[in-house]
Design an enzyme around this catalytic site. Structure first.
Site, PDB file in Angstrom:
ATOM      1  N   ASP A  32       0.853  -1.196   0.000  1.00 39.48           N
ATOM      2  CA  ASP A  32       0.000   0.000   0.000  1.00 39.48           C
ATOM      3  C   ASP A  32       0.887   1.244   0.000  1.00 39.48           C
ATOM      4  O   ASP A  32       1.893   1.310   0.714  1.00 39.48           O
ATOM      5  CB  ASP A  32      -0.910  -0.015   1.237  1.00 39.48           C
ATOM      6  CG  ASP A  32      -2.053   0.979   1.134  1.00 39.48           C
ATOM      7  OD1 ASP A  32      -3.208   0.525   1.076  1.00 39.48           O
ATOM      8  OD2 ASP A  32      -1.791   2.198   1.105  1.00 39.48           O
ATOM      9  N   ASN A  88     -13.086  -3.009   2.287  1.00 39.35           N
ATOM     10  CA  ASN A  88     -14.102  -1.948   2.354  1.00 39.35           C
ATOM     11  C   ASN A  88     -14.997  -1.941   1.111  1.00 39.35           C
ATOM     12  O   ASN A  88     -14.509  -2.150   0.001  1.00 39.35           O
ATOM     13  CB  ASN A  88     -13.417  -0.583   2.470  1.00 39.35           C
ATOM     14  CG  ASN A  88     -12.566  -0.459   3.717  1.00 39.35           C
ATOM     15  OD1 ASN A  88     -12.917  -0.985   4.772  1.00 39.35           O
ATOM     16  ND2 ASN A  88     -11.439   0.227   3.613  1.00 39.35           N
ATOM     17  N   GLN A  95     -14.353   2.878   1.400  1.00 37.50           N
ATOM     18  CA  GLN A  95     -13.713   2.492   0.132  1.00 37.50           C
ATOM     19  C   GLN A  95     -13.347   3.749  -0.663  1.00 37.50           C
ATOM     20  O   GLN A  95     -14.179   4.652  -0.826  1.00 37.50           O
ATOM     21  CB  GLN A  95     -14.663   1.614  -0.702  1.00 37.50           C
ATOM     22  CG  GLN A  95     -13.988   1.029  -1.940  1.00 37.50           C
ATOM     23  CD  GLN A  95     -14.883   0.075  -2.737  1.00 37.50           C
ATOM     24  OE1 GLN A  95     -16.085  -0.035  -2.478  1.00 37.50           O
ATOM     25  NE2 GLN A  95     -14.307  -0.614  -3.698  1.00 37.50           N
ATOM     26  N   HIS A 101     -10.463  -4.993  -3.423  1.00 38.51           N
ATOM     27  CA  HIS A 101      -9.132  -5.317  -2.898  1.00 38.51           C
ATOM     28  C   HIS A 101      -9.258  -5.694  -1.433  1.00 38.51           C
ATOM     29  O   HIS A 101     -10.196  -5.282  -0.757  1.00 38.51           O
ATOM     30  CB  HIS A 101      -8.164  -4.144  -3.074  1.00 38.51           C
ATOM     31  CG  HIS A 101      -8.675  -2.858  -2.515  1.00 38.51           C
ATOM     32  ND1 HIS A 101      -9.571  -2.065  -3.198  1.00 38.51           N
ATOM     33  CD2 HIS A 101      -8.445  -2.229  -1.339  1.00 38.51           C
ATOM     34  CE1 HIS A 101      -9.860  -1.004  -2.466  1.00 38.51           C
ATOM     35  NE2 HIS A 101      -9.201  -1.084  -1.321  1.00 38.51           N
ATOM     36  N   HIS A 103      -7.155  -5.627   2.210  1.00 35.22           N
ATOM     37  CA  HIS A 103      -5.993  -5.100   2.928  1.00 35.22           C
ATOM     38  C   HIS A 103      -5.394  -6.201   3.790  1.00 35.22           C
ATOM     39  O   HIS A 103      -6.122  -6.902   4.507  1.00 35.22           O
ATOM     40  CB  HIS A 103      -6.414  -3.969   3.871  1.00 35.22           C
ATOM     41  CG  HIS A 103      -6.894  -2.734   3.173  1.00 35.22           C
ATOM     42  ND1 HIS A 103      -6.090  -1.640   2.981  1.00 35.22           N
ATOM     43  CD2 HIS A 103      -8.091  -2.428   2.616  1.00 35.22           C
ATOM     44  CE1 HIS A 103      -6.778  -0.700   2.350  1.00 35.22           C
ATOM     45  NE2 HIS A 103      -7.992  -1.147   2.117  1.00 35.22           N
TER      46      HIS A 103
HETATM   47  P1  AMP Z   1      -9.750   1.514   0.363  1.00 35.57           P
HETATM   48  O1  AMP Z   1      -9.848   2.757   1.202  1.00 35.57           O
HETATM   49  O2  AMP Z   1     -10.153   0.261   1.066  1.00 35.57           O
HETATM   50  O3  AMP Z   1     -10.423   1.688  -0.971  1.00 35.57           O
HETATM   51  O4  AMP Z   1      -8.201   1.325   0.118  1.00 35.57           O
HETATM   52  C1  AMP Z   1      -7.497   1.889  -0.924  1.00 35.57           C
HETATM   53  C2  AMP Z   1      -6.049   1.761  -0.569  1.00 35.57           C
HETATM   54  O5  AMP Z   1      -5.281   1.867  -1.745  1.00 35.57           O
HETATM   55  C3  AMP Z   1      -5.539   2.843   0.394  1.00 35.57           C
HETATM   56  O6  AMP Z   1      -4.978   2.230   1.547  1.00 35.57           O
HETATM   57  C4  AMP Z   1      -4.489   3.592  -0.428  1.00 35.57           C
HETATM   58  O7  AMP Z   1      -3.386   3.992   0.347  1.00 35.57           O
HETATM   59  C5  AMP Z   1      -4.110   2.552  -1.467  1.00 35.57           C
HETATM   60  N1  AMP Z   1      -3.649   3.083  -2.733  1.00 35.57           N
HETATM   61  C6  AMP Z   1      -4.246   4.012  -3.507  1.00 35.57           C
HETATM   62  N2  AMP Z   1      -3.552   4.213  -4.645  1.00 35.57           N
HETATM   63  C7  AMP Z   1      -2.483   3.380  -4.583  1.00 35.57           C
HETATM   64  C8  AMP Z   1      -1.378   3.113  -5.440  1.00 35.57           C
HETATM   65  N3  AMP Z   1      -1.231   3.750  -6.599  1.00 35.57           N
HETATM   66  N4  AMP Z   1      -0.471   2.193  -5.048  1.00 35.57           N
HETATM   67  C9  AMP Z   1      -0.610   1.537  -3.870  1.00 35.57           C
HETATM   68  N5  AMP Z   1      -1.635   1.734  -3.024  1.00 35.57           N
HETATM   69  C10 AMP Z   1      -2.546   2.646  -3.362  1.00 35.57           C
END
Ligand code: AMP
Ligand code: ZN
Length: 139
Positions: A32, A88, A95, A101, A103
Site C-alpha cells: 500500500d 471496504n 472504500q 481489494h 488489505h
Molecule cells: P480503500 O480505502 O479500502 O479503498 O483502500 C485503498 C487503498 O489503496 C488505500 O490504503 C491507499 O493507500 C491505497 N492506494 C491508492 N492508490 C495506490 C497506489 N497507486 N499504489 C498503492 N496503493 C494505493
C-alpha cells in the site's frame, strides 16, 4: 475484464509500476502506498470487480485463500504479532478505490498507531436485537 481509468486495473496488469510482493494469473499483491503499518499490502484481483457485491464467489474464495497464505508468509518474514484482513465496500464504509481489494495489515506490539480499526459501539435493546436477527436470518 478491465475498466478504463481504473487505477487498480492498471496496477494489476503491470501498466503502472507497483511494489509487487506476489503475482499469479489471477492476482497481484502490492505494498500500500500509504501504509497503516510496516508491510501493509493489498490483494488485487486482475479482473475488475468494484466490490464484494460484484465479485464472483470463485474469485472471492481464491482471494481469501491467498490472504491466508500471504498472512502466514508475511508474519514469518516481518515478525509481526498479529494481522488484520480488511475489505471496504462503498464510500460510506471507507472504500476509496472502486476495484475490489483486500488489505493485509501486519500488527505490532507497541506500534505508534494502535488505533487502526478501532470503532465505538452502538447499543440496541434486546427487542431491537431480536428484530435485527429476524430480519437477517437466512434459512
Ligand atoms: P480503500 O480505502 O479500502 O479503498 O483502500 C485503498 C487503498 O489503496 C488505500 O490504503 C491507499 O493507500 C491505497 N492506494 C491508492 N492508490 C495506490 C497506489 N497507486 N499504489 C498503492 N496503493 C494505493
Ligand atoms: Zn479495475
Amino acid at each position: 475484464m478491465r475498466e478504463k481509468d481504473c487505477i487498480f486495473c492498471k496496477i494489476s496488469s503491470g501498466e503502472i509500476p507497483s511494489n509487487t510482493i506476489y503475482e499469479d494469473e489471477e492476482f497481484r499483491v502490492i505494498l500500500d502506498l500509504a501504509p497503516a503499518a510496516k508491510g501493509h499490502a493489498l490483494i488485487i484481483p486482475k479482473e475488475h470487480f468494484a466490490d464484494i457485491y460484484e465479485i464472483t464467489e470463485e474469485v472471492a474464495c481464491s482471494a481469501m485463500k491467498l490472504a491466508k497464505r500471504m498472512a502466514v508468509h508475511m508474519t514469518e518474514v516481518l515478525g509481526c504479532e498479529g494481522f488484520n484482513i480488511l475489505q471496504n465496500n462503498h464510500e460510506v464504509a471507507g472504500q476509496t478505490v472502486f476495484h475490489f481489494h483486500m488489505h493485509l495489515i501486519p500488527r505490532y506490539q507497541n506500534a505508534k498507531n494502535e488505533d487502526i480499526l478501532v470503532w465505538s459501539h452502538e447499543t440496541f435493546s434486546p427487542e431491537e436485537m431480536e428484530q435485527i436477527r429476524d430480519m437477517l436470518k437466512q434459512e
